[in-house]
Design a protein around this motif. Sequence first.
Motif, PDB file in Angstrom:
ATOM      1  N   PHE A  28       0.847  -1.185   0.000  1.00  0.00           N
ATOM      2  CA  PHE A  28       0.000   0.000   0.000  1.00  0.00           C
ATOM      3  C   PHE A  28       0.885   1.239   0.000  1.00  0.00           C
ATOM      4  O   PHE A  28       1.978   1.232   0.573  1.00  0.00           O
ATOM      5  CB  PHE A  28      -0.902   0.044   1.244  1.00  0.00           C
ATOM      6  CG  PHE A  28      -2.033  -0.929   1.225  1.00  0.00           C
ATOM      7  CD1 PHE A  28      -3.085  -0.782   0.332  1.00  0.00           C
ATOM      8  CD2 PHE A  28      -2.063  -1.987   2.120  1.00  0.00           C
ATOM      9  CE1 PHE A  28      -4.140  -1.684   0.321  1.00  0.00           C
ATOM     10  CE2 PHE A  28      -3.113  -2.888   2.124  1.00  0.00           C
ATOM     11  CZ  PHE A  28      -4.147  -2.741   1.229  1.00  0.00           C
ATOM     12  N   LEU A  29       0.371   2.308  -0.607  1.00  0.00           N
ATOM     13  CA  LEU A  29       1.085   3.581  -0.660  1.00  0.00           C
ATOM     14  C   LEU A  29       0.077   4.690  -0.388  1.00  0.00           C
ATOM     15  O   LEU A  29      -1.039   4.681  -0.921  1.00  0.00           O
ATOM     16  CB  LEU A  29       1.733   3.742  -2.032  1.00  0.00           C
ATOM     17  CG  LEU A  29       2.608   4.968  -2.304  1.00  0.00           C
ATOM     18  CD1 LEU A  29       3.681   4.612  -3.328  1.00  0.00           C
ATOM     19  CD2 LEU A  29       1.762   6.118  -2.850  1.00  0.00           C
ATOM     20  N   ASP A  30       0.468   5.652   0.457  1.00  0.00           N
ATOM     21  CA  ASP A  30      -0.411   6.758   0.812  1.00  0.00           C
ATOM     22  C   ASP A  30      -0.124   7.950  -0.100  1.00  0.00           C
ATOM     23  O   ASP A  30       0.916   8.606   0.018  1.00  0.00           O
ATOM     24  CB  ASP A  30      -0.198   7.142   2.270  1.00  0.00           C
ATOM     25  CG  ASP A  30      -1.305   8.040   2.808  1.00  0.00           C
ATOM     26  OD1 ASP A  30      -1.868   8.812   2.006  1.00  0.00           O
ATOM     27  OD2 ASP A  30      -1.607   7.961   4.006  1.00  0.00           O
ATOM     28  N   LEU A  31      -1.044   8.219  -1.020  1.00  0.00           N
ATOM     29  CA  LEU A  31      -0.860   9.324  -1.966  1.00  0.00           C
ATOM     30  C   LEU A  31      -1.046  10.688  -1.316  1.00  0.00           C
ATOM     31  O   LEU A  31      -0.588  11.696  -1.855  1.00  0.00           O
ATOM     32  CB  LEU A  31      -1.840   9.173  -3.128  1.00  0.00           C
ATOM     33  CG  LEU A  31      -1.607   7.966  -4.049  1.00  0.00           C
ATOM     34  CD1 LEU A  31      -2.727   7.872  -5.080  1.00  0.00           C
ATOM     35  CD2 LEU A  31      -0.260   8.042  -4.737  1.00  0.00           C
ATOM     36  N   SER A  37      -9.771   3.904   0.698  1.00  0.00           N
ATOM     37  CA  SER A  37      -9.347   3.092   1.839  1.00  0.00           C
ATOM     38  C   SER A  37      -8.495   1.935   1.343  1.00  0.00           C
ATOM     39  O   SER A  37      -8.432   1.656   0.136  1.00  0.00           O
ATOM     40  CB  SER A  37     -10.560   2.547   2.593  1.00  0.00           C
ATOM     41  OG  SER A  37     -11.259   1.605   1.789  1.00  0.00           O
ATOM     42  N   LYS A  38      -7.855   1.258   2.284  1.00  0.00           N
ATOM     43  CA  LYS A  38      -7.082   0.073   1.917  1.00  0.00           C
ATOM     44  C   LYS A  38      -7.975  -0.980   1.265  1.00  0.00           C
ATOM     45  O   LYS A  38      -7.602  -1.593   0.253  1.00  0.00           O
ATOM     46  CB  LYS A  38      -6.422  -0.524   3.164  1.00  0.00           C
ATOM     47  CG  LYS A  38      -5.205   0.216   3.680  1.00  0.00           C
ATOM     48  CD  LYS A  38      -4.632  -0.543   4.863  1.00  0.00           C
ATOM     49  CE  LYS A  38      -3.319   0.038   5.342  1.00  0.00           C
ATOM     50  NZ  LYS A  38      -2.765  -0.705   6.484  1.00  0.00           N
ATOM     51  N   PHE A  39      -9.136  -1.206   1.855  1.00  0.00           N
ATOM     52  CA  PHE A  39     -10.050  -2.220   1.338  1.00  0.00           C
ATOM     53  C   PHE A  39     -10.452  -1.918  -0.102  1.00  0.00           C
ATOM     54  O   PHE A  39     -10.360  -2.782  -0.982  1.00  0.00           O
ATOM     55  CB  PHE A  39     -11.276  -2.292   2.252  1.00  0.00           C
ATOM     56  CG  PHE A  39     -12.376  -3.183   1.748  1.00  0.00           C
ATOM     57  CD1 PHE A  39     -12.108  -4.420   1.187  1.00  0.00           C
ATOM     58  CD2 PHE A  39     -13.701  -2.779   1.842  1.00  0.00           C
ATOM     59  CE1 PHE A  39     -13.126  -5.241   0.730  1.00  0.00           C
ATOM     60  CE2 PHE A  39     -14.736  -3.587   1.396  1.00  0.00           C
ATOM     61  CZ  PHE A  39     -14.446  -4.819   0.836  1.00  0.00           C
ATOM     62  N   ARG A  74     -19.012  -3.552   8.769  1.00  0.00           N
ATOM     63  CA  ARG A  74     -18.394  -2.288   8.364  1.00  0.00           C
ATOM     64  C   ARG A  74     -17.916  -2.352   6.912  1.00  0.00           C
ATOM     65  O   ARG A  74     -18.149  -1.437   6.115  1.00  0.00           O
ATOM     66  CB  ARG A  74     -17.231  -1.940   9.290  1.00  0.00           C
ATOM     67  CG  ARG A  74     -17.632  -1.624  10.712  1.00  0.00           C
ATOM     68  CD  ARG A  74     -16.432  -1.255  11.564  1.00  0.00           C
ATOM     69  NE  ARG A  74     -15.844   0.009  11.128  1.00  0.00           N
ATOM     70  CZ  ARG A  74     -14.659   0.140  10.563  1.00  0.00           C
ATOM     71  NH1 ARG A  74     -13.910  -0.930  10.347  1.00  0.00           N
ATOM     72  NH2 ARG A  74     -14.196   1.323  10.194  1.00  0.00           N
ATOM     73  N   LEU A  75     -17.191  -3.421   6.566  1.00  0.00           N
ATOM     74  CA  LEU A  75     -16.605  -3.497   5.232  1.00  0.00           C
ATOM     75  C   LEU A  75     -17.677  -3.619   4.151  1.00  0.00           C
ATOM     76  O   LEU A  75     -17.483  -3.128   3.026  1.00  0.00           O
ATOM     77  CB  LEU A  75     -15.621  -4.670   5.163  1.00  0.00           C
ATOM     78  CG  LEU A  75     -14.351  -4.505   5.992  1.00  0.00           C
ATOM     79  CD1 LEU A  75     -13.484  -5.758   5.918  1.00  0.00           C
ATOM     80  CD2 LEU A  75     -13.543  -3.287   5.524  1.00  0.00           C
ATOM     81  N   ALA A  76     -18.777  -4.268   4.450  1.00  0.00           N
ATOM     82  CA  ALA A  76     -19.862  -4.359   3.471  1.00  0.00           C
ATOM     83  C   ALA A  76     -20.405  -2.985   3.128  1.00  0.00           C
ATOM     84  O   ALA A  76     -20.986  -2.780   2.050  1.00  0.00           O
ATOM     85  CB  ALA A  76     -20.981  -5.239   4.010  1.00  0.00           C
ATOM     86  N   ASP A 122     -13.793   1.699   6.183  1.00  0.00           N
ATOM     87  CA  ASP A 122     -12.450   1.214   6.514  1.00  0.00           C
ATOM     88  C   ASP A 122     -11.552   2.425   6.719  1.00  0.00           C
ATOM     89  O   ASP A 122     -11.238   3.139   5.777  1.00  0.00           O
ATOM     90  CB  ASP A 122     -11.917   0.339   5.375  1.00  0.00           C
ATOM     91  CG  ASP A 122     -10.493  -0.147   5.619  1.00  0.00           C
ATOM     92  OD1 ASP A 122     -10.057  -0.144   6.792  1.00  0.00           O
ATOM     93  OD2 ASP A 122      -9.820  -0.510   4.639  1.00  0.00           O
ATOM     94  N   ASP A 123     -11.143   2.644   7.958  1.00  0.00           N
ATOM     95  CA  ASP A 123     -10.300   3.806   8.253  1.00  0.00           C
ATOM     96  C   ASP A 123      -8.887   3.424   8.658  1.00  0.00           C
ATOM     97  O   ASP A 123      -8.175   4.204   9.283  1.00  0.00           O
ATOM     98  CB  ASP A 123     -10.948   4.664   9.348  1.00  0.00           C
ATOM     99  CG  ASP A 123     -11.173   3.877  10.640  1.00  0.00           C
ATOM    100  OD1 ASP A 123     -10.828   2.675  10.674  1.00  0.00           O
ATOM    101  OD2 ASP A 123     -11.708   4.457  11.604  1.00  0.00           O
ATOM    102  N   ARG A 124      -8.459   2.217   8.297  1.00  0.00           N
ATOM    103  CA  ARG A 124      -7.099   1.794   8.636  1.00  0.00           C
ATOM    104  C   ARG A 124      -6.067   2.667   7.921  1.00  0.00           C
ATOM    105  O   ARG A 124      -6.162   2.876   6.710  1.00  0.00           O
ATOM    106  CB  ARG A 124      -6.875   0.331   8.252  1.00  0.00           C
ATOM    107  CG  ARG A 124      -7.693  -0.672   9.040  1.00  0.00           C
ATOM    108  CD  ARG A 124      -7.542  -2.060   8.426  1.00  0.00           C
ATOM    109  NE  ARG A 124      -8.031  -2.066   7.052  1.00  0.00           N
ATOM    110  CZ  ARG A 124      -7.673  -2.985   6.142  1.00  0.00           C
ATOM    111  NH1 ARG A 124      -6.809  -3.935   6.449  1.00  0.00           N
ATOM    112  NH2 ARG A 124      -8.174  -2.936   4.912  1.00  0.00           N
ATOM    113  N   PRO A 125      -5.060   3.170   8.641  1.00  0.00           N
ATOM    114  CA  PRO A 125      -4.039   3.993   7.995  1.00  0.00           C
ATOM    115  C   PRO A 125      -2.996   3.141   7.274  1.00  0.00           C
ATOM    116  O   PRO A 125      -2.847   1.936   7.561  1.00  0.00           O
ATOM    117  CB  PRO A 125      -3.404   4.736   9.175  1.00  0.00           C
ATOM    118  CG  PRO A 125      -3.520   3.759  10.313  1.00  0.00           C
ATOM    119  CD  PRO A 125      -4.844   3.057  10.101  1.00  0.00           C
ATOM    120  N   VAL A 126      -2.283   3.737   6.350  1.00  0.00           N
ATOM    121  CA  VAL A 126      -1.096   3.114   5.765  1.00  0.00           C
ATOM    122  C   VAL A 126       0.034   3.280   6.771  1.00  0.00           C
ATOM    123  O   VAL A 126       0.371   4.397   7.166  1.00  0.00           O
ATOM    124  CB  VAL A 126      -0.725   3.766   4.419  1.00  0.00           C
ATOM    125  CG1 VAL A 126       0.557   3.151   3.871  1.00  0.00           C
ATOM    126  CG2 VAL A 126      -1.872   3.620   3.426  1.00  0.00           C
TER     127      VAL A 126
END
Length: 440
Positions: free
Chosen positions: A108-111, A151-153, A231-233, A237-241
Motif C-alpha cells: 500500500f502507498l499513501d498518496l 481506503s485500503k479495502f 463495516r466493510l460491506a 475502513d479507516d485503517r491507515p497506511v
Amino acid sequence: MRSTASVLHLDLDAFFAAVEQRDKPSLRGKPVIVGGVGGRGVVATASYEARAFGVRSAMSTREARARCPHAAFLTGRFHAYRESSSKVMAVLRAASPLVEPLSLDEAFLDLAEAGLPDLEVPTVVAYGEEIRARVAEVSGGLTATVGIGTSKFIAKVASELDKPDGLTVVPPGTERDLLLPMKVTVIPGVGPATNERLRRAGIHTVADLDRVTEDELVRLLGRAQGHDLHRLARAEDDRPVVADRETKSVSAEGTYATDLTDRRLMEGLLTRQAVQVGERLRKHGLSGRTVTIKVRLHDFTTMSRSSTLSSPTDSSSAIARLAKSLLADLDTSGGVRLLGVGVSGLADWVQEDLFGDAEDDQVDDVLPDLSQLGASGLGGSTYWPGMDVVHDEMGPGWVWGSGRGVVTVRFETAHTPPGPVRSYSVDDPALSLATIPAMD
C-alpha cells in the motif's frame, strides 16, 4: 474515512512466474508454474498462460500437472524475487514516505503524503501510471496492477479488477455501487468456512450482507468478525497506511519434498537457519530472548518448542545451540517435512558473552557436509528445475530438468535470445551452481 482516492495498492502480476519468464527468454508467453516440483508440492504462483488451464496458487503440483502437463514446473529462486522486490519497493518509497509492504510483490502507498498538487481522479490516475512505468523500468519489464481508492479495502478490491497490467480508480462516493454486486468473498476474512456459513444464511453477495444487521452477523460469525464484515460491506475502513510495522519476531524455515530422518542433517539445517536469523537480527540492531523451533512431521502434525533466555541475544551460535537442544526433545524418527527457527521477545540491546566461547565465527564448524543436498535440502540430485547454473564453456544457464544421473540445461539469460539445450552428467566438473549474490 477519507474523502479522496488517496490509497494506492500495487500488486506485481504473477510475480514469481513473471520473474522466471523475464530471466528465461524461452519461457516467455508460455505456461510457467513455480512451487514444489515433487509429488507433494504446492503451486506458489502460476503465469497467466497456466491460469488459462485452471492452475491456481495453493493447488497441489500433482493437480497442476494434470491440468497443464506442458507447463514448465520450476523451483523458486528467492534471491531473484527479493532483488526485484527491493527495486520495486524503492520506487514506491521514492513516491511517498508512507509505504506499507505486505509481501514481496504487494504494498500500500499513501498518496496524501506524495506531494501531489491535488488528489482529484485525473491526477491520481496519472501518478499511478507513472509509478507502474517506473516499476517496469527498474524491474526489467515486470508488470504491476494498481488500484486506488478511499481506503485500503477499496484500493485492494480495485487492484483485482483489471489484471494483469491495469489501473483502476474508484472515485469517492462510488464505493458501495462497486461492492454491492460482488460476491461476499471479496471481503477480507471471508474464506471457505465463513462463506459456507453465510451461504447457509442466504447471504451470497455484498448486497445480501448489506441488508443484514450487525447483531445478526455477530450471532452468526462472532463479535469481532461480525463487526468487521458489517463495516466493510458498507465500505467503512479507516485503517491507515503504516510505513513501519513493528517486528514481533524473526524466523527462517524450510519445507522439504522428501522426509528428513537423519538427526545430524536436521541439526545442520537448524544451524543454518539460526545463522540467517542471527544475521537479520544484527542487521536491524535487534536481539531476542525466546528461541522457538517449528517441526512438521511426516503425518503433517506440527509441533513447536521454545526456550527463554535470561537476557536477549543476537548470537547465531547461541540461537543454534538452543534450537538443537529443543530438537533433542522431539521424536522425529518417522520423518520431518518442515523445520524452522524463530526468535521473539525482541529488544534493541544485547547481553555480551551469553555463552562464553560460542563465537559466531565458529558456527560453520558444526555444520555437516551439505554439498550433496539439493535446493530444498534433500538427498539426491543437486540440480532442480529452474536453478541457475554455469558451465565453463557454455556460460550461464538454468536447469531444464534432471534425473538418472543427467542434468539438462538451457543456456540463456534475461538479456539473450532463447538459447541452446545441452545435457551433462550431474558430476560433470565443468558444470556448477551459479553463485547467489548477497543481499544488502
